[in-house]
Motif scaffolding. Structure first.
Motif, PDB file in Angstrom:
ATOM      1  N   GLY A  36       6.608  -7.263  11.804  1.00 38.10           N
ATOM      2  CA  GLY A  36       6.094  -8.512  12.356  1.00 38.10           C
ATOM      3  C   GLY A  36       5.076  -8.269  13.454  1.00 38.10           C
ATOM      4  O   GLY A  36       4.010  -8.909  13.495  1.00 38.10           O
ATOM      5  N   ASP A  37       5.369  -7.342  14.359  1.00 42.61           N
ATOM      6  CA  ASP A  37       4.424  -7.017  15.431  1.00 42.61           C
ATOM      7  C   ASP A  37       3.165  -6.373  14.865  1.00 42.61           C
ATOM      8  O   ASP A  37       2.055  -6.595  15.373  1.00 42.61           O
ATOM      9  N   ALA A  38       3.335  -5.563  13.827  1.00 38.73           N
ATOM     10  CA  ALA A  38       2.164  -4.935  13.198  1.00 38.73           C
ATOM     11  C   ALA A  38       1.237  -5.995  12.620  1.00 38.73           C
ATOM     12  O   ALA A  38       0.001  -5.895  12.718  1.00 38.73           O
ATOM     13  N   ARG A  39       1.815  -7.035  12.025  1.00 34.10           N
ATOM     14  CA  ARG A  39       0.998  -8.124  11.474  1.00 34.10           C
ATOM     15  C   ARG A  39       0.237  -8.852  12.590  1.00 34.10           C
ATOM     16  O   ARG A  39      -0.945  -9.151  12.451  1.00 34.10           O
ATOM     17  N   LYS A  40       0.937  -9.133  13.669  1.00 39.60           N
ATOM     18  CA  LYS A  40       0.280  -9.825  14.790  1.00 39.60           C
ATOM     19  C   LYS A  40      -0.874  -8.998  15.329  1.00 39.60           C
ATOM     20  O   LYS A  40      -1.945  -9.530  15.632  1.00 39.60           O
ATOM     21  N   PRO A  55      -7.454  -7.800  15.965  1.00 39.00           N
ATOM     22  CA  PRO A  55      -7.951  -6.429  16.111  1.00 39.00           C
ATOM     23  C   PRO A  55      -8.716  -6.235  17.418  1.00 39.00           C
ATOM     24  O   PRO A  55      -9.196  -7.189  18.027  1.00 39.00           O
ATOM     25  N   LYS A  56      -8.819  -4.972  17.826  1.00 34.75           N
ATOM     26  CA  LYS A  56      -9.478  -4.662  19.091  1.00 34.75           C
ATOM     27  C   LYS A  56     -10.994  -4.737  18.995  1.00 34.75           C
ATOM     28  O   LYS A  56     -11.682  -4.637  20.007  1.00 34.75           O
ATOM     29  N   TRP A  57     -11.513  -4.854  17.810  1.00 35.71           N
ATOM     30  CA  TRP A  57     -12.945  -5.131  17.648  1.00 35.71           C
ATOM     31  C   TRP A  57     -13.155  -5.832  16.317  1.00 35.71           C
ATOM     32  O   TRP A  57     -12.335  -5.743  15.413  1.00 35.71           O
ATOM     33  N   LYS A  58     -14.261  -6.536  16.215  1.00 35.79           N
ATOM     34  CA  LYS A  58     -14.592  -7.247  14.983  1.00 35.79           C
ATOM     35  C   LYS A  58     -15.405  -6.315  14.104  1.00 35.79           C
ATOM     36  O   LYS A  58     -16.510  -5.921  14.448  1.00 35.79           O
ATOM     37  N   ALA A  59     -14.839  -5.961  12.964  1.00 37.79           N
ATOM     38  CA  ALA A  59     -15.508  -5.043  12.051  1.00 37.79           C
ATOM     39  C   ALA A  59     -16.612  -5.758  11.293  1.00 37.79           C
ATOM     40  O   ALA A  59     -16.489  -6.935  10.947  1.00 37.79           O
ATOM     41  N   ASP A  60     -17.715  -5.038  11.047  1.00 38.32           N
ATOM     42  CA  ASP A  60     -18.821  -5.616  10.289  1.00 38.32           C
ATOM     43  C   ASP A  60     -18.836  -5.099   8.857  1.00 38.32           C
ATOM     44  O   ASP A  60     -19.785  -5.319   8.117  1.00 38.32           O
ATOM     45  N   HIS A  61     -17.745  -4.400   8.466  1.00 41.55           N
ATOM     46  CA  HIS A  61     -17.676  -3.804   7.135  1.00 41.55           C
ATOM     47  C   HIS A  61     -16.211  -3.571   6.820  1.00 41.55           C
ATOM     48  O   HIS A  61     -15.442  -3.103   7.664  1.00 41.55           O
ATOM     49  N   ALA A  62     -15.797  -3.862   5.587  1.00 44.63           N
ATOM     50  CA  ALA A  62     -14.385  -3.762   5.198  1.00 44.63           C
ATOM     51  C   ALA A  62     -13.842  -2.343   5.298  1.00 44.63           C
ATOM     52  O   ALA A  62     -12.635  -2.147   5.442  1.00 44.63           O
ATOM     53  N   ALA A  63     -14.719  -1.342   5.206  1.00 42.46           N
ATOM     54  CA  ALA A  63     -14.254   0.045   5.245  1.00 42.46           C
ATOM     55  C   ALA A  63     -14.014   0.539   6.666  1.00 42.46           C
ATOM     56  O   ALA A  63     -13.388   1.588   6.856  1.00 42.46           O
ATOM     57  N   TYR A  64     -14.494  -0.207   7.658  1.00 47.17           N
ATOM     58  CA  TYR A  64     -14.480   0.299   9.029  1.00 47.17           C
ATOM     59  C   TYR A  64     -13.738  -0.658   9.951  1.00 47.17           C
ATOM     60  O   TYR A  64     -14.267  -1.135  10.949  1.00 47.17           O
ATOM     61  N   THR A  65     -12.505  -0.937   9.598  1.00 43.39           N
ATOM     62  CA  THR A  65     -11.690  -1.855  10.373  1.00 43.39           C
ATOM     63  C   THR A  65     -10.788  -1.087  11.337  1.00 43.39           C
ATOM     64  O   THR A  65     -10.508   0.092  11.145  1.00 43.39           O
ATOM     65  N   TRP A  66     -10.340  -1.792  12.358  1.00 46.01           N
ATOM     66  CA  TRP A  66      -9.375  -1.205  13.285  1.00 46.01           C
ATOM     67  C   TRP A  66      -8.065  -0.965  12.557  1.00 46.01           C
ATOM     68  O   TRP A  66      -7.681  -1.734  11.683  1.00 46.01           O
ATOM     69  N   SER A  67      -7.363   0.105  12.911  1.00 55.06           N
ATOM     70  CA  SER A  67      -6.149   0.474  12.189  1.00 55.06           C
ATOM     71  C   SER A  67      -4.936   0.465  13.104  1.00 55.06           C
ATOM     72  O   SER A  67      -4.885   1.203  14.094  1.00 55.06           O
ATOM     73  N   VAL A  68      -3.955  -0.349  12.746  1.00 54.57           N
ATOM     74  CA  VAL A  68      -2.671  -0.357  13.457  1.00 54.57           C
ATOM     75  C   VAL A  68      -2.025   1.018  13.408  1.00 54.57           C
ATOM     76  O   VAL A  68      -1.376   1.472  14.367  1.00 54.57           O
TER      77      VAL A  68
END
Length: 523
Positions: free
Chosen positions: A229-233, A238-251
């Motif tokens: 549940g916390d991981a989903r939240k 995310p800590k930044w807004k990704a401009d590409h699906a491959a470069y997203t922030w990772s829990v």
């Protein structure tokens, strides 16, 4: 007559991406949380060692096992992005609808294919607007560390040496109630436990055999795990807004283990990220202690490590440390590589880590990072020293000497843009603030990560090392890895050196002693 193949239009690519996103989001809302997490583990296991994935998957066929070994299939960087997408989707209807079957290989392949369709479409959109060379940097940042691997004795020793000095250990224990060694011991045991099975319970870990009290084991797991549940939240903010699906922030970079049912089942979707968390990821623990003195001490530890490994693996060269000059007003570069009595390379070490958001950002945004200023100042320090040596007789600086900016993190991998920005800012600062620096003092600067340096040190002679540095400083090799500059020498030595610090690993990383025994006990 050959016909030119036209690239899809941005409109077509956007439509492909949106269609794939719609389908993938629908499927992800139909996935059971625990089953999906174990599916990612199983896909990763199939990629790494084939049969272990069969523990979760329902009788994978020979063809599926062979297909999973092909390049581009079940790559860990794609699985990581897919899992973070799963965590971030709207799950309001999750318990009200029919579930997809996660224990089938074909389900994992279908979901991964949709993720890749999205990434490929966004690649096309980005490349329609910017040069491909700008994208190589973040491709490297996403993939190179996986290719180097995390169960890597060199990385483990380096991280333990740089991040677990005495003051860091004291501060960590005061804040968290356990030692860094206990954290790493429990993390390594969890990594070992997830090699053959996707889920474990805390009492299945041999923490007592590793000399860790149960209370400390609980605290350690709290630092490297998170409830679903916390991981989903966290994934939805995310800590930044990704401009590409491959470069997203990772829990998973902060919490590589996800637990379910209040800790009755712990799952590491990609177990290698546990090793990342207890090696390179210790940097995050130091930063969060909020003590600038510790960060400065970490920088000194990095300098000491670099001096140590260069002295050890370049026995026919002299490696000397920093000193003060100009009547004590200035500090010299951190290290000097000398041939006889002549300085051939002056080295400035920088332990500044690159934020994950910067690694994955459009390169045009990376150059705006505050860390770039710190790196450019390192170049100015080198030029300032060269200037002083030019103006004073009796200098031991060789006419061909160059500078090296040695980085803890690979800021400039495959990025002429980032490298160019570091040097451009350094020149601007030198011209505006350093009146005594002239063009002759701005000697070539080789920018290298410590990982690249280590690779070269393990295969070079003293002579070939100096030639590689000279090679990397030439116009035709600017921006190349030091390893590539070495490999492109007219004569490349054929040397295989043994890792020099094997006997020291247990001293700095007592949880790694010996690894085979600990693995067998923990599995």
């Amino acid at each position: 007559m050959e016909t030119e193949t036209k690239s899809p239009s941005i409109f077509a690519l956007t439509r492909t991406r949106d269609r794939a996103e719609k389908h993938l989001s629908k499927y992800l809302t139909l996935a059971d949380e625990l089953d999906f997490t174990q599916m990612i583990w199983a896909a990763n296991a199939l990629k790494r060692n084939g049969g272990n994935g069969s523990v979760f998957f329902n009788r994978p066929t020979k063809e599926q096992l062979e297909f999973s070994q092909k390049p581009g299939v079940f790559e860990p960087w794609t699985l990581e992005s897919l899992y973070n997408r799963f965590l971030s989707v709207d799950d309001e209807t999750r318990t009200k609808r029919k579930k997809i079957i996660c224990n089938e290989v074909r389900t994992a392949l279908m979901l991964e294919d949709l993720q890749k369709q999205i990434e490929n479409a966004e690649d096309g959109i980005v490349l329609a607007r910017s040069p491909i060379l700008h994208e190589l940097h973040r491709i490297a940042q996403r993939q190179f560390h996986w290719q180097r691997g995390y169960l890597n004795i060199g990385q483990i020793y380096r991280s333990a040496t740089i991040y677990t000095f005495e003051a860091a250990q004291t501060a960590f224990a005061a804040k968290h109630g356990l030692t860094i060694a206990d954290l790493c011991s429990v993390g390594f045991a969890a990594f070992a436990a997830t090699q053959r099975h996707p889920a474990f319970h805390i009492d299945q870990l041999p923490y007592s055999q590793l000399g860790v009290a149960r209370e400390s084991a609980v605290l350690a797991l709290q630092l490297i795990s998170m409830g679903i549940g916390d991981a989903r939240k966290l994934a939805k903010a995310p800590k930044w807004k990704a401009d590409h699906a491959a470069y997203t922030w990772s829990v998973l970079r902060e919490s590589p283990i996800i637990f379910f049912n209040k800790g009755s089942a712990y799952v590491a979707p990609i177990p290698e990220l546990i090793m990342y968390r207890i090696s390179e990821g210790l940097y995050l623990d130091l930063v969060r202690l909020g003590d600038k003195g510790l960060i400065d001490a970490m920088g000194r530890a990095f300098e000491a490590y670099c001096k140590d490994i260069m002295q050890t693996l370049l026995p026919d060269l002299k490696i000397e440390g920093e000193f003060t000059y100009n009547r004590g007003q200035n500090k010299s570069p951190d290290l000097f590589v000398k041939l006889g009595d002549k300085i051939m390379v002056a080295v400035e070490c920088k332990a500044k880590k690159m934020p994950l958001g910067a690694k994955y950002a459009d390169p045009k945004r990376i150059v705006e990072q505050p860390g770039i200023d710190e790196l450019s100042f390192g170049v100015v320090q080198l030029w300032r020293y060269f200037s002083y040596m030019r103006r004073h007789q009796g200098s031991d600086l060789d006419d061909s000497a160059v500078g090296m900016l040695l980085l803890l993190d690979p800021w400039t991998d495959l990025s002429d843009l980032v490298r160019g920005e570091i040097l451009t800012k350094a020149r601007a600062k030198a011209l505006s603030d350093e009146a005594e620096i002239i063009a002759a003092d701005m000697r070539p600067i080789v920018i290298s990560s410590v990982q690249d340096l280590e690779y070269v040190l393990m295969k070079c002679t003293g002579a070939s090392f100096l030639n590689a540095v000279q090679n990397a400083a030439r116009a035709g090799f600017l921006g190349w890895h030091l390893a590539s500059a070495h490999d492109n020498l007219p004569e490349v030595p054929s040397i295989e050196k043994e890792y020099p610090f094997l006997a020291r690993v247990a001293e700095h990383a007592p949880w790694w002693s010996p690894p085979e025994a600990r693995l067998s006990r923990a599995i």
